[in-house]
Design a protein around this motif. Structure first.
Motif, PDB file in Angstrom:
ATOM      1  N   UNK A   9       0.841  -1.206   0.000  1.00  0.00           N
ATOM      2  CA  UNK A   9       0.000   0.000   0.000  1.00  0.00           C
ATOM      3  C   UNK A   9       0.872   1.251   0.000  1.00  0.00           C
ATOM      4  N   UNK A  10       1.956   1.224   0.763  1.00  0.00           N
ATOM      5  CA  UNK A  10       2.877   2.364   0.778  1.00  0.00           C
ATOM      6  C   UNK A  10       3.509   2.574  -0.597  1.00  0.00           C
ATOM      7  N   UNK A  11       3.843   1.481  -1.252  1.00  0.00           N
ATOM      8  CA  UNK A  11       4.449   1.564  -2.584  1.00  0.00           C
ATOM      9  C   UNK A  11       3.477   2.190  -3.589  1.00  0.00           C
ATOM     10  N   UNK A  12       2.207   1.758  -3.520  1.00  0.00           N
ATOM     11  CA  UNK A  12       1.194   2.330  -4.408  1.00  0.00           C
ATOM     12  C   UNK A  12       1.038   3.830  -4.139  1.00  0.00           C
ATOM     13  N   UNK A  13       1.045   4.221  -2.880  1.00  0.00           N
ATOM     14  CA  UNK A  13       0.922   5.633  -2.525  1.00  0.00           C
ATOM     15  C   UNK A  13       2.097   6.452  -3.070  1.00  0.00           C
ATOM     16  N   UNK A  14       3.308   5.914  -2.928  1.00  0.00           N
ATOM     17  CA  UNK A  14       4.488   6.624  -3.449  1.00  0.00           C
ATOM     18  C   UNK A  14       4.413   6.747  -4.966  1.00  0.00           C
ATOM     19  N   UNK A  15       4.029   5.668  -5.623  1.00  0.00           N
ATOM     20  CA  UNK A  15       3.946   5.674  -7.084  1.00  0.00           C
ATOM     21  C   UNK A  15       2.869   6.649  -7.558  1.00  0.00           C
ATOM     22  N   UNK A  16       1.742   6.695  -6.855  1.00  0.00           N
ATOM     23  CA  UNK A  16       0.673   7.638  -7.213  1.00  0.00           C
ATOM     24  C   UNK A  16       1.176   9.073  -7.097  1.00  0.00           C
ATOM     25  N   UNK A  17       1.892   9.364  -6.018  1.00  0.00           N
ATOM     26  CA  UNK A  17       2.415  10.714  -5.811  1.00  0.00           C
ATOM     27  C   UNK A  17       3.391  11.102  -6.925  1.00  0.00           C
ATOM     28  N   UNK A  18       4.286  10.187  -7.292  1.00  0.00           N
ATOM     29  CA  UNK A  18       5.268  10.469  -8.348  1.00  0.00           C
ATOM     30  C   UNK A  18       4.588  10.631  -9.707  1.00  0.00           C
ATOM     31  N   UNK A  19       3.537   9.833  -9.957  1.00  0.00           N
ATOM     32  CA  UNK A  19       2.857   9.930 -11.246  1.00  0.00           C
ATOM     33  C   UNK A  19       2.038  11.210 -11.360  1.00  0.00           C
ATOM     34  N   UNK A  20       1.546  11.723 -10.245  1.00  0.00           N
ATOM     35  CA  UNK A  20       0.861  13.014 -10.273  1.00  0.00           C
ATOM     36  C   UNK A  20       1.843  14.116 -10.659  1.00  0.00           C
ATOM     37  N   UNK A  21       3.072  14.028 -10.117  1.00  0.00           N
ATOM     38  CA  UNK A  21       4.111  14.988 -10.497  1.00  0.00           C
ATOM     39  C   UNK A  21       4.496  14.817 -11.963  1.00  0.00           C
ATOM     40  N   UNK A  22       4.530  13.567 -12.423  1.00  0.00           N
ATOM     41  CA  UNK A  22       4.845  13.278 -13.826  1.00  0.00           C
ATOM     42  C   UNK A  22       3.822  13.925 -14.748  1.00  0.00           C
ATOM     43  N   UNK A  23       2.542  13.834 -14.378  1.00  0.00           N
ATOM     44  CA  UNK A  23       1.479  14.427 -15.192  1.00  0.00           C
ATOM     45  C   UNK A  23       1.535  15.951 -15.182  1.00  0.00           C
ATOM     46  N   UNK A  34      14.708  15.120 -14.293  1.00  0.00           N
ATOM     47  CA  UNK A  34      15.986  15.360 -14.973  1.00  0.00           C
ATOM     48  C   UNK A  34      17.109  14.686 -14.193  1.00  0.00           C
ATOM     49  N   UNK A  35      18.299  14.519 -14.770  1.00  0.00           N
ATOM     50  CA  UNK A  35      19.416  13.879 -14.052  1.00  0.00           C
ATOM     51  C   UNK A  35      19.711  14.580 -12.731  1.00  0.00           C
ATOM     52  N   UNK A  36      20.183  13.821 -11.747  1.00  0.00           N
ATOM     53  CA  UNK A  36      20.417  14.343 -10.405  1.00  0.00           C
ATOM     54  C   UNK A  36      21.343  15.554 -10.391  1.00  0.00           C
ATOM     55  N   UNK A  37      22.382  15.542 -11.255  1.00  0.00           N
ATOM     56  CA  UNK A  37      23.357  16.643 -11.228  1.00  0.00           C
ATOM     57  C   UNK A  37      22.780  17.952 -11.752  1.00  0.00           C
ATOM     58  N   UNK A  56      13.176   7.612 -18.130  1.00  0.00           N
ATOM     59  CA  UNK A  56      14.612   7.544 -17.798  1.00  0.00           C
ATOM     60  C   UNK A  56      14.853   6.599 -16.621  1.00  0.00           C
ATOM     61  N   UNK A  57      15.986   5.918 -16.589  1.00  0.00           N
ATOM     62  CA  UNK A  57      16.254   4.961 -15.498  1.00  0.00           C
ATOM     63  C   UNK A  57      16.308   5.603 -14.120  1.00  0.00           C
ATOM     64  N   UNK A  58      16.539   6.934 -14.064  1.00  0.00           N
ATOM     65  CA  UNK A  58      16.607   7.613 -12.771  1.00  0.00           C
ATOM     66  C   UNK A  58      15.265   8.189 -12.338  1.00  0.00           C
ATOM     67  N   UNK A  59      14.230   8.063 -13.173  1.00  0.00           N
ATOM     68  CA  UNK A  59      12.911   8.583 -12.798  1.00  0.00           C
ATOM     69  C   UNK A  59      12.309   7.696 -11.720  1.00  0.00           C
ATOM     70  N   UNK A  60      11.809   8.288 -10.619  1.00  0.00           N
ATOM     71  CA  UNK A  60      11.271   7.483  -9.511  1.00  0.00           C
ATOM     72  C   UNK A  60      10.098   6.597  -9.904  1.00  0.00           C
ATOM     73  N   UNK A  61       9.319   7.010 -10.931  1.00  0.00           N
ATOM     74  CA  UNK A  61       8.207   6.171 -11.376  1.00  0.00           C
ATOM     75  C   UNK A  61       8.739   4.853 -11.935  1.00  0.00           C
ATOM     76  N   UNK A  62       9.743   4.950 -12.785  1.00  0.00           N
ATOM     77  CA  UNK A  62      10.339   3.731 -13.346  1.00  0.00           C
ATOM     78  C   UNK A  62      11.027   2.906 -12.269  1.00  0.00           C
ATOM     79  N   UNK A  63      11.691   3.581 -11.338  1.00  0.00           N
ATOM     80  CA  UNK A  63      12.386   2.868 -10.268  1.00  0.00           C
ATOM     81  C   UNK A  63      11.400   2.106  -9.383  1.00  0.00           C
TER      82      UNK A  63
END
Length: 289
Positions: free
Chosen positions: A38-52, A58-61, A159-166
């Motif tokens: 459930x926590x994972x779904x909540x985190x993914x939902x939050x990141x996908x809202x930001x994605x939308x 962008x890269x961390x640097x 991108x491999x560093x995007x939290x949604x993909x991670x």
């Protein structure tokens, strides 16, 4: 089937259903998996809202830098042209400088927001209020829906560093975040009921009996934190109702006391011997000590 109201830190999380002869160790393993899921779904939902709202990360640097600083440091985002949302993008600058500002168009953003809303409803705490038991299958379905929405909007992948993909690939790094404090390590998990820890090697029926229609409140806990607080004797709503009843009773007693006012007995007209005194000419006699 026995229903468990699973709580963590005195807050109801979800309902879980099992049978009385199931070992506590198996129940605990599945309950922790659902809780962390459930926590994972909540985190993914939050990141996908930001994605939308603001596009991919962008890269961390480059995060937090101004355009001038990026230019001076000669940094380049190699994913900006590779990860363009289906149907094109709209400019939507990220105020914290974490995403590239190329948000999906309204139609594609709608796909994400609708899916996020459905996934949240699937694992909402309101499910417990509606007596709906959460399962690992429901968690998996919610994750699959979110994964499908991201593939519709970004068919080329993120991108491999995007939290949604991670999160989707189970590579999320929660080190140093508040989210890491919420996740429960299965090796350190405990299940408590009636003020005592349920032992992993015992069946649930050794604690609650053989009645399959039993409904109990259990508490998840982390080993080393001591026993969780016991359940209060009455809920906050019951406390409020008792205080209201006590106030009403107090008001009723006040009215009864006012209705039983006997001060009129000191008046002349209420004197039962007034007629006799009048006949004897003693009605106006003043006594002196």
């Amino acid at each position: 089937m026995v229903k468990l109201q699973v709580k963590y830190r005195d807050e109801l999380q979800f309902l879980y259903e099992t049978v009385v002869d199931t070992p506590v160790g198996d129940i605990l393993k599945e309950v922790v998996a659902i809780y962390n899921g459930r926590l994972k779904v909540q985190r993914l939902c939050s990141d996908m809202e930001e994605l939308a709202s603001h596009g991919v990360v962008i890269p961390h640097e480059m995060q937090g830098l101004t355009d001038e600083q990026v230019h001076e440091l000669k940094l380049r985002d190699e994913w900006v042209e590779k990860c363009v949302p289906s149907g094109g993008y709209v400019e939507s600058k990220d105020p914290i400088g974490r995403r590239n500002g190329r948000a999906p168009n309204e139609k594609m953003a709608g796909v994400i927001t609708r899916t996020v809303s459905e996934a949240k409803a699937e694992i909402s705490k309101k499910q417990a209020e509606a007596s709906v038991c959460v399962t690992q299958t429901m968690i998996g379905d919610a994750l699959d829906q979110l994964r499908g929405a991201s593939m519709i909007v970004y068919p080329m992948g993120l991108p491999p560093h995007d939290p949604v993909r991670m999160e989707i690939e189970n590579r999320e790094d929660l080190t140093g975040t508040q989210a890491s404090q919420e996740v429960i390590d299965p090796a350190l998990a405990q299940l408590w009921w009636a003020g005592k820890e349920l032992q992993h090697d015992k069946a649930l029926q050794e604690y609650v009996g053989k009645n399959e229609k039993t409904k109990i409140v259990v508490k998840l806990n982390k080993r080393g934190l001591g026993a969780p607080a016991r359940e209060p004797i009455c809920t906050e709503e019951q406390k409020k109702q008792m205080m209201l009843d006590a106030y009403r009773r107090q008001e009723q007693l006040k009215k009864l006391e006012e209705g039983n006012d006997e001060s009129y007995l000191d008046s002349d007209w209420s004197d039962s011997t007034a007629l006799k005194k009048n006949f004897h000419g003693m009605s106006n006699v003043k006594w002196r000590m």
